[in-house]
Design an enzyme around this catalytic site. Structure first.
Site, PDB file in Angstrom:
ATOM      1  N   GLY A  29       0.761  -1.089  -0.116  1.00  0.00           N
ATOM      2  CA  GLY A  29       0.234  -0.155   0.120  1.00  0.00           C
ATOM      3  C   GLY A  29       0.935   1.517  -0.123  1.00  0.00           C
ATOM      4  N   GLY A  33      -0.805   7.993   1.924  1.00  0.00           N
ATOM      5  CA  GLY A  33      -1.242   8.137   3.255  1.00  0.00           C
ATOM      6  C   GLY A  33      -0.255   7.291   4.221  1.00  0.00           C
ATOM      7  N   SER A 150      -7.820  -2.349  12.726  1.00  0.00           N
ATOM      8  CA  SER A 150      -8.468  -1.334  13.119  1.00  0.00           C
ATOM      9  C   SER A 150      -9.242  -1.632  14.290  1.00  0.00           C
ATOM     10  CB  SER A 150      -9.223  -0.968  11.792  1.00  0.00           C
ATOM     11  OG  SER A 150     -10.141   0.193  12.056  1.00  0.00           O
ATOM     12  N   TYR A 176     -16.441  -4.588   6.709  1.00  0.00           N
ATOM     13  CA  TYR A 176     -15.303  -4.095   7.158  1.00  0.00           C
ATOM     14  C   TYR A 176     -14.527  -4.656   8.351  1.00  0.00           C
ATOM     15  CZ  TYR A 176     -11.359  -0.519   8.022  1.00  0.00           C
ATOM     16  OH  TYR A 176     -10.198   0.109   8.428  1.00  0.00           O
TER      17      TYR A 176
END
Length: 312
Positions: A29, A33, A150, A176
């Protein structure tokens, strides 16, 4: 640990005085960010960073000012791409000291990956499951694996009977949450399987950061999420605040480099510390017990092997 870090610590603070020359780090990724900041911070300390990204042109632009980063193509929504990227690294044969599974998608409309998996579970978990396990032979003794999870895992446990929402109503944040619980359980089982080789794994919550990850999320959903995080708490904790990107990436590099391996192995970390189990309501703090359940982690591993048609 001689240093105490917390929610406002940054990558540069966590890595102050750390020399990573001669170390090879793989980060997924690396096109925006947290991935770019993670790569920058580690490369600034001398590490050679292999940055994986689906869009190489975007990743080149994002890392143009970062020295010490090598880019490879990886689309986690395609098992063929995950296997091809891993095969290229295996052919190269160079040892890895740290793997950070940073890439992911969040709260997107119901879709499927190239292999027919629900997009969030397929991308966030199954793509990384295949890719990381495939490059695991390159990880040296003493290496670490960091899986970005998360606090969204607190929304939902994995559903091993219906991972694709074929029999249950699809809800973006439930999907998610399932994928983020899977990220934690993957780290738990990876740690169990590899710790005898001196390799440790941990899952981390970076905090809530305004990045491209939320591009599929409506403003109303974001406001509702903030209200959930900001609900009154009996411990008198301060009001919810977004983290900056350097603060958000700090826990990844803390778990990957600065923390003691035995401290973080098989655990879930947030705010540059190991989180406590918290099965109470809300999203603000702690890890739900189901996300650290070793039997649940073994069952997810077996289900994942079945789904991708490959044993590790």
């Amino acid at each position: 640990m001689s240093e105490t870090f917390g929610a406002r610590s940054t990558t540069d603070e966590v890595l102050e005085g750390v020399d990573l020359r001669g170390k090879r780090v793989l980060v997924t990724g690396v096109s925006a960010g947290l991935g770019v900041e993670t790569a920058r911070a580690l490369a600034a300390r001398g590490a050679h960073v292999i940055g994986a990204a689906r869009d190489l042109a975007k990743a080149r632009r994002a890392t143009a000012g970062v020295r010490g980063v090598e880019l490879i193509e990886l689309d986690l929504a395609s098992l063929a791409s995950a296997r091809a990227a891993a095969e290229a690294l295996l052919d190269d044969g160079q040892i890895l000291d740290l793997v950070i599974a940073n890439a992911g998608v969040m709260a997107c409309p119901k879709r499927v990956t190239a292999d027919g998996f629900e997009t969030q579970f397929g991308t966030n978990h199954l793509g990384h499951f295949v890719f990381v396990n495939s490059v695991a032979p390159l990880m040296r003794q003493g290496a670490r694996f960091v899986s970005l999870a998360s606090s969204g895992h607190r929304v939902a446990d994995v559903d091993l009977d219906d991972p694709g929402f074929e029999r249950t109503e699809y809800r973006e944040f439930v999907a998610y949450g399932r994928s983020k619980t899977a990220n934690i359980l993957f780290a738990v089982e990876f740690d169990r399987r590899f710790r005898d080789r001196g390799i440790r794994a941990a899952a981390v919550h970076p905090g809530v950061i305004q990045t491209e990850l939320s591009r599929h999320t409506t403003q109303e959903a974001i406001e509702e999420l903030i209200r959930t995080y900001d609900a009154p708490r009996p411990d008198g904790a301060v009001a919810f605040e977004f983290k900056t990107i350097p603060q958000g990436a700090a826990t990844s590099v803390w778990a990957g480099v600065a923390a003691k391996a035995d401290e973080i192995g098989g655990r879930y970390c947030e705010d540059c510390r190991v989180a406590e189990v918290n099965d109470g309501p809300g999203l603000r703090q702690g890890v739900r017990s189901y996300a650290l359940d070793p039997e649940r982690a073994k069952a997810l591993w077996a289900k994942s092997e079945e789904m991708v048609g490959q044993r590790f």
